[in-house]
Write an enzyme that holds these catalytic residues in place. Structure first.
Site, mmCIF file in Angstrom:
data_model
loop_
_atom_site.group_PDB
_atom_site.id
_atom_site.type_symbol
_atom_site.label_atom_id
_atom_site.label_comp_id
_atom_site.label_asym_id
_atom_site.label_seq_id
_atom_site.Cartn_x
_atom_site.Cartn_y
_atom_site.Cartn_z
ATOM 1 N N THR A 49 0.844 -1.206 0.000
ATOM 2 C CA THR A 49 0.000 0.000 0.000
ATOM 3 C C THR A 49 0.876 1.253 0.000
ATOM 4 O O THR A 49 0.622 2.216 -0.737
ATOM 5 C CB THR A 49 -0.906 0.020 1.249
ATOM 6 O OG1 THR A 49 -1.816 -1.075 1.156
ATOM 7 C CG2 THR A 49 -1.683 1.322 1.365
ATOM 8 N N GLY B 297 -3.566 6.496 -7.052
ATOM 9 C CA GLY B 297 -4.637 6.953 -6.187
ATOM 10 C C GLY B 297 -5.813 6.010 -6.142
ATOM 11 O O GLY B 297 -5.661 4.803 -6.328
ATOM 12 N N GLU C 130 -6.317 8.065 -15.547
ATOM 13 C CA GLU C 130 -5.438 6.923 -15.803
ATOM 14 C C GLU C 130 -6.035 6.060 -16.902
ATOM 15 O O GLU C 130 -7.184 6.260 -17.317
ATOM 16 C CB GLU C 130 -5.211 6.119 -14.508
ATOM 17 C CG GLU C 130 -4.336 6.872 -13.514
ATOM 18 C CD GLU C 130 -4.040 6.104 -12.241
ATOM 19 O OE1 GLU C 130 -4.481 4.951 -12.098
ATOM 20 O OE2 GLU C 130 -3.374 6.689 -11.369
ATOM 21 N N ARG D 247 -4.382 -1.531 -19.299
ATOM 22 C CA ARG D 247 -3.005 -1.992 -19.054
ATOM 23 C C ARG D 247 -2.599 -3.252 -19.804
ATOM 24 O O ARG D 247 -1.460 -3.381 -20.229
ATOM 25 C CB ARG D 247 -2.849 -2.294 -17.567
ATOM 26 C CG ARG D 247 -2.448 -1.099 -16.825
ATOM 27 C CD ARG D 247 -2.281 -1.404 -15.384
ATOM 28 N NE ARG D 247 -2.437 -0.135 -14.720
ATOM 29 C CZ ARG D 247 -2.619 0.013 -13.437
ATOM 30 N NH1 ARG D 247 -2.663 -1.039 -12.654
ATOM 31 N NH2 ARG D 247 -2.739 1.199 -12.920
ATOM 32 N N GLU E 296 -5.890 -7.270 -2.031
ATOM 33 C CA GLU E 296 -5.423 -7.976 -3.231
ATOM 34 C C GLU E 296 -5.521 -9.489 -3.100
ATOM 35 O O GLU E 296 -5.740 -10.192 -4.090
ATOM 36 C CB GLU E 296 -3.977 -7.558 -3.572
ATOM 37 C CG GLU E 296 -3.515 -8.175 -4.896
ATOM 38 C CD GLU E 296 -2.182 -7.653 -5.388
ATOM 39 O OE1 GLU E 296 -1.697 -6.640 -4.869
ATOM 40 O OE2 GLU E 296 -1.628 -8.277 -6.310
HETATM 41 C C1 SIN Z 1 -2.766 1.132 -9.911
HETATM 42 O O1 SIN Z 1 -2.083 0.123 -9.811
HETATM 43 O O2 SIN Z 1 -3.965 1.079 -10.102
HETATM 44 C C2 SIN Z 1 -2.127 2.487 -9.882
HETATM 45 C C3 SIN Z 1 -0.741 2.372 -10.282
HETATM 46 C C4 SIN Z 1 -0.269 3.614 -10.948
HETATM 47 O O3 SIN Z 1 -0.133 4.628 -10.281
HETATM 48 O O4 SIN Z 1 -0.010 3.552 -12.152
#
Ligand code: SIN
Length: 548
Positions: A43, A49, A113, A275, A360
């Site tokens: 963490t 975020g 993101e 991703r 997780e």
């Molecule tokens: C995430 O893993 O969701 C955030 C990671 C990042 O800051 O790219």
């Protein structure tokens, strides 16, 4: 054997474990065990975020749809709806316990993101995880009902008559074995990125919770869905340091060595595609160009934004000789998050009575086959909250154990040679997982990986029988079990889905995936260009190129 008793036992001290504990402080006595210092976990390293609908331009349906889309249609919609709808209230709770999120003009500054259709990432510059962890540690320390035991690592869940009664644990500082007895036990042990050679996870993310559940016969699912983050800082001294996706949200682009973009060939969202797609695209480009990494070009971002939004990334890069205002940042994909885990319902209940899983380590169904960016801290919060409510209601009905379990008999201390062997076996697992069950998989490769893992597993069994348990050996066993779970699940899923991508079902090729002709032409051009970069400047790192 010493018995340490509580109503509730929490194993792990990241966002899920600590938030659960603070929400449960008036439900009963709580012991938290953690294998390192209380604030020392995954963490703490989270940068981006927490995804949360927080302004009038955004709405729950959009966050839900983005999550379902990233999850390749494999998410549990009910779980996603619950998570998205609880987000604003739980962010508010974090604010109330002292978490200071970044603001602009006195309203929350929302980042963007990959895979998100709106700006919705609540953050504290680029050290969100650390700010939350500190606030939670402080909050938890105020409750008399909560006791923390640092440097205790769980060894084996204590199960009797299909109920969980806590865990056996090792005090890693004294070598003493302890029975943490409890009426309800919460696994909040985080993930297992250390099963892979390249990972953004810290050394302690060894999949301990998966191993504990696996050994106790508790159902675990979706372990084949290992998410690879596209932008780990590729530098020998960076130790898996993450370059947050938020940097791409602020305008940084993934580029080839000549600073040309390539993501537009793979997805309409370009560098901000989900991703799994970005990592695979990078894998392809790196393979065809024969490069160990690609680059992130953040030079279009203003110095002020870098200073105010990304101070940690900037400082870390500068310390390694990379000035992101002028240089390309070398990046490569790395294992980041395990979407599967211990199967739970929406209240954190697992397949074993009186055992819960959150964060997780749990598989709640919100991530499906690929997690949407910044939904992980959110999942931790939401399901910690749900679980706290469930425990509160059910604790009065939970059974207490009178049982004193057998503790593994005393064995010989490990020799220096065995110490080296344990480190070597850990590296061997990480290497085979990276090569055979990585970003792109094939059936033959996975089977080769399985064979190699079985051999390593036999040796680990011998070590477990003959030498005294210590943290290194327990973690090696956890990594091994995590790897076994991933391989078994990956071999069962014969078609590609989300992060589980099978390139050639039955053959083993090293030439990279099939590519359309245009991309091939492009990359040949890029290769020529790469060789022509005469103005490249090395700054203590083979992969840093300063484009003039
Ligand atoms: C995430 O893993 O969701 C955030 C990671 C990042 O800051 O790219």
């Amino acid at each position: 054997m010493r018995i340490i008793e509580s109503d509730i036992l929490v194993i792990g001290s990241g966002i899920a474990g600590l938030f659960f504990a603070s929400k449960s402080a008036d439900s009963g006595t709580i012991n938290i065990i953690t294998k390192a210092a209380i604030d020392d976990g995954n963490t703490r390293l989270a940068q981006g975020g927490i995804a949360c609908v927080n302004n009038a331009h955004d709405n729950f349906e959009s966050h839900i749809n983005d999550t379902l889309l990233a999850g390749a249609g494999f998410c549990n919609r009910e779980a996603v709806e619950l998570m998205v709808s609880l987000a604003p209230a739980l962010i508010e709770e974090l604010v109330n316990i002292g978490v200071k999120f970044s603001k602009e003009n006195n309203i929350l500054d929302l980042g963007k993101e990959g895979g998100h259709s709106h700006h919705r990432i609540v953050h504290s510059t680029d050290i969100t995880g650390s700010v939350i962890e500190q606030a939670l540690v402080k909050n938890v320390s105020q409750f008399k009902s909560i006791h923390t035991f640092e440097y205790f690592i769980a060894i084996k869940l204590v199960v009797h008559d299909s109920c969980c009664y806590g865990t056996l644990a090792l005090d890693t500082q004294t070598g003493e074995s302890v029975f943490f007895r409890s009426k309800s036990t919460v696994l909040a042990t985080g993930g297992g990125g250390q099963a892979y050679l390249q990972t953004t996870n810290p050394l302690l993310a060894t999949g301990d919770g998966y191993a504990l559940a696996y050994d106790a016969g508790v159902p675990i699912s979706d372990m084949e869905f290992v998410q690879f983050h596209p932008t780990m800082l590729h530098h020998a001294q960076a130790h898996g340091f993450l370059i947050s996706e938020a940097l791409r949200g602020a305008g940084a682009e993934l580029v080839l060595p000549d600073a040309s973009t390539f993501m537009q060939h793979y997805h309409p969202l370009g560098s901000l595609a989900p991703r799994d797609i970005v990592s695979r695209a990078m894998y392809t480009e790196m393979k065809v160009l024969g490069l160990p990494n690609l680059f992130l070009d953040a030079r279009s971002i203003s110095p002020k934004t870098i200073e105010t939004h990304f101070p940690n990334i900037n400082t870390t890069c500068l310390a390694l000789g990379i000035d992101m205002l002028h240089h390309l940042i070398p990046v490569a994909p790395a294992a980041h998050f395990i979407c599967g885990g211990v199967t739970t319902n929406l209240d954190g209940c697992t397949g074993l009575k009186q055992l819960y899983a959150i964060g997780e380590v749990a598989r709640t169904g919100v991530h499906g086959a690929n997690r949407l960016a910044s939904n992980s801290l959110l999942e931790g919060l939401v399901f910690a909250f749900q679980t706290a409510n469930h425990v509160k209601e059910n604790l009065p009905y939970y059974k207490n154990s009178v049982l004193l379990p057998n503790f593994p008999v005393q064995k010989l201390p490990k020799t220096a040679l065995e110490q080296k062997e344990i480190a070597h076996l850990r590296l061997a697992i990480q290497t085979l997982m990276w090569e055979h069950i990585g970003i792109v998989r094939c059936e033959l490769g996975m089977k080769e990986g399985e064979t190699a893992l079985n051999l390593i597993g036999s040796r680990i069994q011998v070590l477990l029988k003959t030498i005294q348990l210590d943290r290194e050996l327990i973690e090696l066993n956890s990594i091994y079990k995590t790897a076994e779970l991933i391989i078994n699940a990956a071999l069962k899923r014969t078609v590609s889905l989300g992060c589980h991508y099978i390139e050639y079902p039955n053959t083993y090729k090293n030439s990279g995936p099939p590519r359309d002709k245009n991309i091939l032409k492009e990359t040949v051009k890029v290769k020529e260009l790469t060789q022509q970069i005469v103005d490249s400047e090395e700054i203590g790192n083979d992969h840093v190129i300063k484009i003039k």
